[in-house]
Design a protein around this motif. Structure first.
Motif, short mmCIF file in Angstrom:
data_model
loop_
_atom_site.label_atom_id
_atom_site.label_comp_id
_atom_site.label_asym_id
_atom_site.label_seq_id
_atom_site.Cartn_x
_atom_site.Cartn_y
_atom_site.Cartn_z
N ALA A 288 0.62 -1.30 -0.04
CA ALA A 288 -0.37 -0.03 -0.09
C ALA A 288 0.75 1.20 -0.05
O ALA A 288 0.32 2.11 -0.73
N HIS A 289 2.08 1.48 0.79
CA HIS A 289 2.59 2.58 0.84
C HIS A 289 4.29 2.38 1.02
O HIS A 289 4.76 2.78 2.28
N ALA A 290 4.82 1.66 0.40
CA ALA A 290 6.43 1.54 0.13
C ALA A 290 6.98 2.74 0.53
O ALA A 290 6.64 3.77 0.05
N MET A 291 7.91 2.50 1.49
CA MET A 291 8.48 3.92 2.15
C MET A 291 10.28 3.58 1.93
O MET A 291 10.52 2.24 2.17
N ALA A 292 10.97 4.49 1.82
CA ALA A 292 12.36 4.71 2.14
C ALA A 292 12.58 4.24 3.53
O ALA A 292 11.99 4.53 4.42
N PRO A 293 13.72 3.43 3.64
CA PRO A 293 13.85 2.92 5.15
C PRO A 293 14.58 4.04 6.21
O PRO A 293 14.85 3.81 7.26
N THR A 294 14.87 5.18 5.76
CA THR A 294 15.51 6.25 6.37
C THR A 294 14.99 6.55 7.77
O THR A 294 15.59 7.16 8.58
N LEU A 295 13.68 6.19 8.17
CA LEU A 295 13.04 6.49 9.41
C LEU A 295 12.94 5.14 10.14
O LEU A 295 12.35 5.27 11.16
N LEU A 323 -13.92 -0.91 5.94
CA LEU A 323 -13.00 -0.70 5.02
C LEU A 323 -12.75 0.96 4.56
O LEU A 323 -11.50 1.29 4.37
N ALA A 324 -13.90 1.49 4.12
CA ALA A 324 -13.67 2.81 3.92
C ALA A 324 -13.01 3.50 5.37
O ALA A 324 -12.20 4.48 5.32
N ALA A 325 -13.30 3.30 6.51
CA ALA A 325 -12.70 3.69 7.72
C ALA A 325 -11.34 3.48 7.86
O ALA A 325 -10.29 4.38 8.43
N TYR A 326 -10.74 2.22 7.42
CA TYR A 326 -9.43 1.75 7.31
C TYR A 326 -8.55 2.60 6.46
O TYR A 326 -7.70 3.18 6.78
N THR A 327 -9.17 2.73 5.25
CA THR A 327 -8.47 3.74 4.41
C THR A 327 -8.35 5.39 4.88
O THR A 327 -7.33 6.02 4.78
N ALA A 328 -9.40 5.79 5.52
CA ALA A 328 -9.46 7.01 6.05
C ALA A 328 -8.45 7.34 7.02
O ALA A 328 -7.90 8.42 7.40
N ASP A 329 -8.21 6.37 7.89
CA ASP A 329 -7.33 6.14 8.97
C ASP A 329 -5.94 6.20 8.52
O ASP A 329 -4.95 6.92 8.97
N ARG A 330 -5.47 5.25 7.78
CA ARG A 330 -3.99 4.82 7.36
C ARG A 330 -3.58 5.52 6.08
O ARG A 330 -2.52 5.79 6.08
N LEU A 331 -4.47 5.96 5.09
CA LEU A 331 -3.80 6.65 3.90
C LEU A 331 -3.14 8.03 4.29
O LEU A 331 -2.00 8.30 3.85
N PRO A 332 -3.88 8.88 4.93
CA PRO A 332 -3.18 10.24 5.33
C PRO A 332 -1.86 9.80 6.35
O PRO A 332 -0.90 10.55 5.95
N ARG A 333 -1.95 9.21 7.06
CA ARG A 333 -0.94 8.69 7.99
C ARG A 333 0.36 8.29 7.60
O ARG A 333 1.35 8.67 7.55
N THR A 334 0.04 7.03 6.57
CA THR A 334 1.29 6.53 5.90
C THR A 334 1.79 7.37 4.80
O THR A 334 3.06 7.40 4.52
N SER A 335 1.08 8.22 4.41
CA SER A 335 1.60 9.23 3.07
C SER A 335 2.44 10.31 3.68
O SER A 335 3.52 10.60 3.38
N ALA A 336 2.08 10.57 4.95
CA ALA A 336 2.86 11.54 5.59
C ALA A 336 4.16 10.96 5.98
O ALA A 336 5.34 11.75 5.97
#
Length: 404
Positions: A288-295, A323-336
């Motif tokens: 869903a949100h692959a990220m660099a390991p720098t954090l 599932l809509a609540a899951y997206t609403a919780d996780r997408l903004p946080r992980t994108s940040a």
């Protein structure tokens, strides 16, 4: 009534956490893993307090905290050995409510898998999503060599090159190369003690962290073209790049066999997906949100995903709304977190002498002003708390360590 069935594709840290959280909340869970065993490809993983609190939800938090090895001071250094900043383990634990725990990924996988029914995990079973289902109607369908499986919920935890993600969002941008490659090793600890550290050079870094079992988890990163590999072997490459750095870096490289070194190019998803679900199918972790390991947050965020997903799709709740609540919780946080990891990556990747000197001066100055300023980098990340009940305790109280 029969339990609702959930199928998890992928048995990494996030997939197994989701499977355990779903199992504890009342789902019948099946984990499908294409590899022949659960032996994880990887070396160490650092679990910050946010992931530990997520593991409280499935009854593993204190067990993982007991594996913390870091005591006393550590921090960031220059290749010469000069300290750029210092951080104390107790100060970090006090600020975020727990220690940083470094452990081998295999240990974490074993601890989570041991709490699932043995029949829940099928190895040697490649799987492909053929129908994501509809939240209010048709089930999702997964194809396997043994036949199709219908499920009320499918969880795509199949990694950075996720087939489930492609099936759900074929037009979304995929992961892109972050501009650097990484090496990871686990070796016996040197004879003499040393403070844990991460050392930043010109377009490169090295980290040396102790494990509870007496070994050392060491990792390195450096800017490089995508797909590049050493002409001889990766130990020789590490010696060329880091062999003249401060102790104990040369000693650790010398103690490492070339075949024990894992090298992986870093890919991350700079463009967020439109959602983390479609129909009866959800994505988590690198899918869903692959990220660099720098954090150091990739695995931590996947663990968060698993418990938050299970919270929102508890059997008594409407699946579509959950599932809509899951997206609403996780997408903004992980994108940040993805964006923040990219910013740190750019700092690490600086290679000109003036830019590196300015970066090091800034780190040293911030450290002198107070360790709290260094730790503030993880405010809003390491202090995260899981929603809802602690399934392991069977109560509606907050998970251990979540008092406000």
């Amino acid at each position: 009534m029969d339990k609702r069935r959930a199928v998890v594709i992928g048995s990494g840290v996030g997939g197994l956490t989701a499977a355990l959280a779903l199992h504890r909340s009342g789902w019948q869970v099946t984990v499908l893993e294409r590899a022949d065993s659960l032996e994880p490809v990887g070396a160490g993983i650092g679990l910050a307090p946010n992931a530990q609190r997520a593991l409280d939800v499935v009854g593993l938090g204190d067990e993982i905290r007991s594996l913390a090895a870091w005591q006393g001071e550590g921090g960031m250094r220059a290749p010469s050995g000069r300290w750029l900043s210092r951080t104390d383990a107790s100060a970090a634990a006090e600020r975020f409510g727990g220690p940083l725990v470094l452990l081998h990924r295999a240990v974490l996988i074993d601890r989570i898998a041991a709490r699932l029914p043995a029949s829940a995990i099928r190895t040697g079973c490649p799987a492909r999503l053929t129908d994501p289902g509809t939240a209010g109607g048709a089930p999702a369908v997964v194809a396997t060599p043994a036949g199709a499986i219908e499920a009320e919920l499918v969880v795509g935890a199949d990694g950075i090159h996720s087939g489930v993600r492609t099936a759900l969002f074929p037009d979304a941008p995929g992961p892109s190369y972050a501009g650097f490659t990484t090496w990871r090793v686990v070796v016996p600890a040197p004879d003499r003690p040393f403070p844990p550290h991460e050392t930043w050079g010109r377009g490169a870094l090295w980290g040396t962290q102790p494990l509870k079992d007496g070994r050392i988890y060491a990792y390195a990163a450096a800017t490089a073209p995508a797909g590049a590999r050493a002409a001889d072997d990766e130990k020789a490459e590490l010696l060329r790049r880091f062999g003249d750095w401060h102790d104990p870096v040369p000693e650790i490289i010398a103690a490492t066999a070339p075949e024990e070194i894992l090298r992986n190019d870093v890919y991350r998803m700079a463009d967020p997906l439109p959602a983390f679900h479609r129909g009866r199918t959800a994505l988590l972790g690198d899918s869903a949100h692959a990220m660099a390991p720098t954090l150091g947050q990739g695995g931590n965020q996947a663990i968060e995903d698993g418990v938050v997903l299970a919270h929102h799709v508890a059997p008594a709740r409407d699946l579509g709304a959950g599932l809509a609540a899951y997206t609403a919780d996780r997408l903004p946080r992980t994108s940040a977190v993805v964006r923040k990891a990219d910013r740190v990556s750019r700092l690490m990747s600086l290679s000109s002498a003036p830019a590196v000197a300015a970066r090091d001066f800034l780190m040293s100055t911030v450290s002198r002003l107070g360790p709290g300023l260094v730790l503030r980098t993880f405010d809003g990340i390491a202090d995260w708390r899981p929603p809802g009940a602690t399934y392991a305790a069977g109560t509606t109280e907050e998970a251990p360590g979540t008092r406000r």
